[in-house]
Design a protein around this motif. Structure first.
Motif, PDB file in Angstrom:
ATOM      1  N   VAL A   1      77.154 -20.539 -15.832  1.00 47.29           N
ATOM      2  CA  VAL A   1      76.395 -19.462 -15.205  1.00 47.29           C
ATOM      3  C   VAL A   1      76.289 -18.279 -16.155  1.00 47.29           C
ATOM      4  O   VAL A   1      77.127 -18.095 -17.039  1.00 47.29           O
ATOM      5  N   ASN A   2      75.237 -17.505 -15.983  1.00 49.20           N
ATOM      6  CA  ASN A   2      75.085 -16.243 -16.688  1.00 49.20           C
ATOM      7  C   ASN A   2      75.660 -15.139 -15.807  1.00 49.20           C
ATOM      8  O   ASN A   2      75.285 -15.022 -14.634  1.00 49.20           O
ATOM      9  N   LYS A   3      76.571 -14.366 -16.355  1.00 49.84           N
ATOM     10  CA  LYS A   3      77.213 -13.293 -15.601  1.00 49.84           C
ATOM     11  C   LYS A   3      76.738 -11.947 -16.133  1.00 49.84           C
ATOM     12  O   LYS A   3      76.900 -11.651 -17.314  1.00 49.84           O
ATOM     13  N   LEU A   4      76.159 -11.133 -15.231  1.00 48.67           N
ATOM     14  CA  LEU A   4      75.595  -9.850 -15.617  1.00 48.67           C
ATOM     15  C   LEU A   4      76.239  -8.733 -14.811  1.00 48.67           C
ATOM     16  O   LEU A   4      76.301  -8.822 -13.570  1.00 48.67           O
ATOM     17  N   PRO A   5      76.701  -7.672 -15.452  1.00 48.54           N
ATOM     18  CA  PRO A   5      77.188  -6.504 -14.703  1.00 48.54           C
ATOM     19  C   PRO A   5      76.006  -5.735 -14.126  1.00 48.54           C
ATOM     20  O   PRO A   5      75.048  -5.426 -14.840  1.00 48.54           O
ATOM     21  N   VAL A   6      76.039  -5.457 -12.836  1.00 47.89           N
ATOM     22  CA  VAL A   6      74.926  -4.764 -12.171  1.00 47.89           C
ATOM     23  C   VAL A   6      75.464  -3.603 -11.338  1.00 47.89           C
ATOM     24  O   VAL A   6      76.668  -3.468 -11.129  1.00 47.89           O
ATOM     25  N   ARG A   7      74.546  -2.781 -10.882  1.00 47.97           N
ATOM     26  CA  ARG A   7      74.903  -1.772  -9.889  1.00 47.97           C
ATOM     27  C   ARG A   7      74.043  -2.011  -8.655  1.00 47.97           C
ATOM     28  O   ARG A   7      72.866  -2.380  -8.756  1.00 47.97           O
ATOM     29  N   VAL A   8      74.670  -1.879  -7.502  1.00 50.16           N
ATOM     30  CA  VAL A   8      73.983  -2.123  -6.232  1.00 50.16           C
ATOM     31  C   VAL A   8      73.714  -0.789  -5.564  1.00 50.16           C
ATOM     32  O   VAL A   8      74.632  -0.019  -5.293  1.00 50.16           O
ATOM     33  N   GLU A   9      72.427  -0.515  -5.315  1.00 46.99           N
ATOM     34  CA  GLU A   9      72.002   0.736  -4.698  1.00 46.99           C
ATOM     35  C   GLU A   9      71.006   0.431  -3.598  1.00 46.99           C
ATOM     36  O   GLU A   9      69.954  -0.164  -3.861  1.00 46.99           O
TER      37      GLU A   9
ATOM     38  N   GLU B   1      67.872 -20.803 -12.859  1.00 43.76           N
ATOM     39  CA  GLU B   1      67.307 -19.681 -12.101  1.00 43.76           C
ATOM     40  C   GLU B   1      66.677 -18.621 -13.017  1.00 43.76           C
ATOM     41  O   GLU B   1      66.290 -17.557 -12.555  1.00 43.76           O
ATOM     42  N   LEU B   2      66.570 -18.927 -14.297  1.00 45.32           N
ATOM     43  CA  LEU B   2      65.884 -18.067 -15.247  1.00 45.32           C
ATOM     44  C   LEU B   2      64.663 -18.796 -15.783  1.00 45.32           C
ATOM     45  O   LEU B   2      64.702 -20.004 -16.026  1.00 45.32           O
ATOM     46  N   ASP B   3      63.575 -18.053 -15.986  1.00 45.70           N
ATOM     47  CA  ASP B   3      62.373 -18.637 -16.573  1.00 45.70           C
ATOM     48  C   ASP B   3      62.012 -17.865 -17.836  1.00 45.70           C
ATOM     49  O   ASP B   3      62.367 -16.689 -17.984  1.00 45.70           O
ATOM     50  N   ILE B   4      61.310 -18.542 -18.721  1.00 49.76           N
ATOM     51  CA  ILE B   4      60.877 -17.944 -19.980  1.00 49.76           C
ATOM     52  C   ILE B   4      59.358 -17.881 -19.999  1.00 49.76           C
ATOM     53  O   ILE B   4      58.679 -18.833 -19.582  1.00 49.76           O
ATOM     54  N   SER B   5      58.821 -16.762 -20.453  1.00 50.52           N
ATOM     55  CA  SER B   5      57.374 -16.619 -20.601  1.00 50.52           C
ATOM     56  C   SER B   5      57.078 -15.848 -21.885  1.00 50.52           C
ATOM     57  O   SER B   5      57.968 -15.250 -22.488  1.00 50.52           O
ATOM     58  N   ARG B   6      55.810 -15.851 -22.278  1.00 52.79           N
ATOM     59  CA  ARG B   6      55.421 -15.151 -23.497  1.00 52.79           C
ATOM     60  C   ARG B   6      54.902 -13.747 -23.213  1.00 52.79           C
ATOM     61  O   ARG B   6      54.700 -12.962 -24.140  1.00 52.79           O
ATOM     62  N   THR B   7      54.695 -13.426 -21.944  1.00 53.28           N
ATOM     63  CA  THR B   7      54.222 -12.093 -21.574  1.00 53.28           C
ATOM     64  C   THR B   7      55.152 -11.482 -20.548  1.00 53.28           C
ATOM     65  O   THR B   7      55.835 -12.200 -19.805  1.00 53.28           O
ATOM     66  N   ALA B   8      55.175 -10.146 -20.502  1.00 54.35           N
ATOM     67  CA  ALA B   8      56.021  -9.438 -19.537  1.00 54.35           C
ATOM     68  C   ALA B   8      55.302  -9.390 -18.201  1.00 54.35           C
ATOM     69  O   ALA B   8      54.444  -8.535 -17.970  1.00 54.35           O
TER      70      ALA B   8
ATOM     71  N   PRO C   1      64.478 -13.415 -14.114  1.00 56.13           N
ATOM     72  CA  PRO C   1      65.372 -14.021 -13.107  1.00 56.13           C
ATOM     73  C   PRO C   1      64.591 -14.420 -11.859  1.00 56.13           C
ATOM     74  O   PRO C   1      63.818 -13.619 -11.318  1.00 56.13           O
ATOM     75  N   LYS C   2      64.802 -15.653 -11.403  1.00 54.86           N
ATOM     76  CA  LYS C   2      64.182 -16.127 -10.161  1.00 54.86           C
ATOM     77  C   LYS C   2      65.148 -16.071  -8.989  1.00 54.86           C
ATOM     78  O   LYS C   2      64.742 -16.227  -7.839  1.00 54.86           O
ATOM     79  N   GLY C   3      66.440 -15.882  -9.269  1.00 52.89           N
ATOM     80  CA  GLY C   3      67.449 -15.817  -8.220  1.00 52.89           C
ATOM     81  C   GLY C   3      68.758 -15.370  -8.810  1.00 52.89           C
ATOM     82  O   GLY C   3      68.988 -15.469 -10.010  1.00 52.89           O
ATOM     83  N   ALA C   4      69.634 -14.846  -7.969  1.00 54.18           N
ATOM     84  CA  ALA C   4      70.959 -14.403  -8.409  1.00 54.18           C
ATOM     85  C   ALA C   4      71.868 -14.337  -7.193  1.00 54.18           C
ATOM     86  O   ALA C   4      71.402 -14.232  -6.046  1.00 54.18           O
ATOM     87  N   THR C   5      73.162 -14.421  -7.449  1.00 52.61           N
ATOM     88  CA  THR C   5      74.158 -14.239  -6.394  1.00 52.61           C
ATOM     89  C   THR C   5      75.078 -13.119  -6.836  1.00 52.61           C
ATOM     90  O   THR C   5      75.625 -13.172  -7.941  1.00 52.61           O
ATOM     91  N   ILE C   6      75.241 -12.095  -5.996  1.00 49.50           N
ATOM     92  CA  ILE C   6      75.957 -10.888  -6.393  1.00 49.50           C
ATOM     93  C   ILE C   6      77.246 -10.746  -5.604  1.00 49.50           C
ATOM     94  O   ILE C   6      77.253 -10.760  -4.371  1.00 49.50           O
ATOM     95  N   PHE C   7      78.365 -10.655  -6.342  1.00 47.77           N
ATOM     96  CA  PHE C   7      79.691 -10.502  -5.745  1.00 47.77           C
ATOM     97  C   PHE C   7      80.353  -9.255  -6.299  1.00 47.77           C
ATOM     98  O   PHE C   7      80.083  -8.822  -7.436  1.00 47.77           O
ATOM     99  N   ALA C   8      81.285  -8.702  -5.525  1.00 50.83           N
ATOM    100  CA  ALA C   8      82.171  -7.656  -6.053  1.00 50.83           C
ATOM    101  C   ALA C   8      83.052  -8.274  -7.138  1.00 50.83           C
ATOM    102  O   ALA C   8      83.491  -9.414  -7.002  1.00 50.83           O
ATOM    103  N   PRO C   9      83.317  -7.534  -8.234  1.00 50.16           N
ATOM    104  CA  PRO C   9      84.101  -8.092  -9.361  1.00 50.16           C
ATOM    105  C   PRO C   9      85.586  -8.055  -9.067  1.00 50.16           C
ATOM    106  O   PRO C   9      86.297  -7.137  -9.470  1.00 50.16           O
ATOM    107  N   ASP C  10      86.101  -9.105  -8.392  1.00 52.60           N
ATOM    108  CA  ASP C  10      87.498  -9.020  -7.925  1.00 52.60           C
ATOM    109  C   ASP C  10      88.348 -10.229  -8.294  1.00 52.60           C
ATOM    110  O   ASP C  10      89.331 -10.525  -7.644  1.00 52.60           O
TER     111      ASP C  10
END
Length: 354
Positions: free
Chosen positions: A236-244, A278-285, A342-351
């Motif tokens: 899995v790819n693990k990314l630090p995020v902030r939830v607001e 759950e990640l896709d690659i494209s040539r344009t933003a 990103p096409k999907g993600a699952t977000i947990f508290a870092p514990d």
């Protein structure tokens, strides 16, 4: 025959190998104990087998309390990682050993051994010694020996761990086919999630002497109970995020919003887990929810292509799985610039930590 371990605790000195563990293995199911080294899975298996005894707790086979019963009185078939065959005995005598101990007649021993050798497709090896067998053949003989006394349950401790990938795959298929035919209640220990998911009816995920989650392979994979399970089950790819305000944002200058499931407690600083598919690659933003990245490595892997990328603005390496069709459509080359969405993600508290 069902197997139930209830409130089992086991210590080795100051080390707590099992901490109040309760698990049930329904009759006729093949259950995998899955977890990293030191999670307690082998200790639990040995307690169920009677090779260790719990400090606290009970073990039942069906309604029979066998907590303090010796291993020889539990009618268990046990298969070890390194075969544990008797080197000085032929294949026939290895399989016959448990039957002779139980005073079976010579005719019944011969009939049973040849029946089992046919089952594991090794009847022509009956008069050979273990040294003449391959690793996969030795493990099949170990399985036949465990099955010979007609055990009530079959227990396997990392049975395929010492074998190469191709032989492991073949034996996993064999074990699943055997179980579908005979329905012997079975428990096997593994640290390989692919193996557990391919073979088991039910998966018990363990960590640090506790059970994190129990369910069918698809339940555990699609609905992980916590961050540990999500991270342990594959790449899995693990990314630090902030939830607001119920939104998960990644990055500071131009935050990327991640779609997906927010678990309770994931507020403020959290971790997002994104599987490679759950990640896709494209040539344009396309829109604002993408990251500029550079292709670092391309690895064709069967029906998928594994792509490793560097999102330098975020200080992040990403792993993406593409279908062959998508890869051919993009025509990717190493070192070129692309965008990752990103096409999907699952977000947990870092514990937690493995």
């Amino acid at each position: 025959m069902s197997i139930t371990a209830t409130n089992v605790t086991k210590r080795f000195g100051d080390f707590v190998a099992l901490d109040n563990v309760t698990v049930e293995c329904p009759a006729g199911e093949l259950v995998a104990l899955l977890g990293p080294s030191g999670s307690g899975k082998t200790t639990l298996l040995r307690i169920i087998a009677g090779l260790e005894y719990a400090d606290v707790g009970t073990v039942r086979y069906q309604d029979d309390d066998i907590t303090h019963r010796s291993s020889k009185d539990r009618h268990v078939g046990f298969v070890f990682q390194h075969y544990a065959l008797f080197r000085h005995m032929t294949v026939f005598e290895n399989v016959a050993f448990g039957l002779r101990v139980r005073k079976w007649s010579e005719r019944d021993v011969r009939d049973k051994v040849m029946e089992l050798l046919q089952l594991v497709r090794l009847e022509e090896k009956a008069n050979l010694f273990p040294a003449a067998l391959s690793g996969g053949q030795k493990q099949r003989i170990a399985l036949a020996r465990a099955l010979a006394p007609e055990p009530k349950v079959l227990l396997l401790d990392e049975p395929f761990g010492a074998l190469d990938a191709k032989v492991r795959t073949e034996l996993r298929h064999w074990l699943r086919g055997f179980h579908d035919k005979y329905h012997v209640t079975s428990i096997f220990v593994t640290h390989d999630q692919e193996e557990a998911f391919e073979v088991a009816d039910r998966v018990v995920v363990m960590n640090k002497g506790r059970i994190e989650q129990v369910g069918s392979p698809i339940e555990v994979f699609e609905h992980p109970a916590n961050a540990f399970v999500m991270d342990f089950l594959g790449n899995v790819n693990k990314l630090p995020v902030r939830v607001e305000g119920g939104r998960a944002l990644f990055g500071e200058k131009a935050p990327v919003e991640l779609p997906g499931k927010l678990f309770e407690g994931a507020d403020g600083h959290a971790d997002a887990y994104i599987r490679p598919h759950e990640l896709d690659i494209s040539r344009t933003a396309d829109g604002g929810s993408c990251m500029a990245a550079e292709v670092v490595h391309i690895n064709p892997a069967g029906s998928i292509v594994k792509v490793r990328l560097l999102a330098e603005d975020f200080g992040l390496m990403l792993n993406v799985d593409l279908t062959l069709d998508r890869y051919r459509e993009l025509g990717l080359r190493s070192r070129e610039s692309v965008y990752v969405t990103p096409k999907g993600a699952t977000i947990f508290a870092p514990d937690y930590a493995i």
